[in-house]
Design an enzyme around this catalytic site. Structure first.
Site, PDB file in Angstrom:
ATOM      1  N   ASP A  50       7.472  70.145  15.071  1.00  0.00           N
ATOM      2  CA  ASP A  50       6.954  70.882  16.231  1.00  0.00           C
ATOM      3  C   ASP A  50       5.498  71.238  15.952  1.00  0.00           C
ATOM      4  O   ASP A  50       5.208  72.012  15.035  1.00  0.00           O
ATOM      5  CB  ASP A  50       7.785  72.144  16.468  1.00  0.00           C
ATOM      6  CG  ASP A  50       7.515  72.782  17.833  1.00  0.00           C
ATOM      7  OD1 ASP A  50       6.411  72.597  18.367  1.00  0.00           O
ATOM      8  OD2 ASP A  50       8.417  73.475  18.344  1.00  0.00           O
TER       9      ASP A  50
ATOM     10  N   ARG B  61       3.323  72.428  18.346  1.00  0.00           N
ATOM     11  CA  ARG B  61       2.765  73.190  19.461  1.00  0.00           C
ATOM     12  C   ARG B  61       2.027  74.450  19.011  1.00  0.00           C
ATOM     13  O   ARG B  61       2.336  75.030  17.978  1.00  0.00           O
ATOM     14  CB  ARG B  61       3.883  73.568  20.441  1.00  0.00           C
ATOM     15  CG  ARG B  61       4.406  72.376  21.213  1.00  0.00           C
ATOM     16  CD  ARG B  61       5.582  72.738  22.084  1.00  0.00           C
ATOM     17  NE  ARG B  61       6.775  73.024  21.282  1.00  0.00           N
ATOM     18  CZ  ARG B  61       7.971  73.284  21.798  1.00  0.00           C
ATOM     19  NH1 ARG B  61       8.126  73.304  23.104  1.00  0.00           N
ATOM     20  NH2 ARG B  61       9.013  73.510  21.017  1.00  0.00           N
TER      21      ARG B  61
END
Length: 200
Positions: free
Chosen positions: A127, A129
């Protein structure tokens, strides 16, 4: 330079009338969107908020490999029914790895690897983000307290770390189907998402 507000407009949708506001990162050129309702005046109570990362395959093409499209539509309906809320639509395709790498990861998933391992096999984080822009966007909308629509504890922690007052979590379990069952189980078992095992 910080992410800056660019423009806002009314946006009638199949799920009710909203306002759409665009924010741009001058360094990357990325344009993030706030889709809001009932925020013409600064709210005095906690506001429903979903932080939704762009998913071309799910949001636009109705892919059954994920639950992104159903989550987005269900959130619009929920906010319309509540009369107030905001979706922060972040241009972070594929959990931040971009569309090309996302499709490469899909190809590895077709071979039997889960979403986490597929990213790692491409030497990418599970991930990638970032959520810094959320605080700027919420500040622009004068949202001080948030009821976060999410199953992802990392989003809650990330927003709290930015100083955003997350006062409640609203679960959202929609879009489960035979094609994304393993994807959702991976989120439950390897990414600590707050699904219940009997959801599957």
């Amino acid at each position: 330079m910080a992410i800056a507000f660019v423009a806002t407009s009314k946006l009638p949708t199949a799920f009710g009338d909203f306002n759409i506001s665009v924010f741009q990162d001058p360094e990357t050129g990325e344009e993030h969107v706030a889709l809001s309702k009932g925020l013409e005046q600064p709210p005095s109570t906690p506001v429903l908020v979903r932080v939704h990362s762009e998913c071309l395959t799910g949001d636009a093409f109705a892919s059954l490999k994920c639950d992104c499209g159903p989550q987005l539509k269900a959130t619009q309906k929920l906010i319309d029914e509540a009369g107030q809320g905001v979706i922060l639509y972040l241009r972070q395709e594929g959990r931040g790895i971009g569309l090309t790498n996302k499709i490469r990861a899909y190809a590895l998933q077709d071979q039997g690897h889960d979403t986490v391992d597929a990213n790692l096999m491409l030497n990418l984080p599970a991930d990638a983000r970032k959520y810094d822009m959320c605080k700027i966007m919420l500040n622009h909308l004068h949202v001080k307290q948030v009821k976060l629509i999410t199953n992802n504890p990392l989003k809650i922690n990330a927003l709290k770390a930015l100083g955003i007052d997350v006062v409640d979590r609203v679960a959202l379990t929609v879009g489960l189907n035979p094609f994304n069952e393993q994807y959702l189980k991976t989120k439950l078992e390897r990414m600590a998402h707050m699904y219940k095992k009997d959801d599957f």
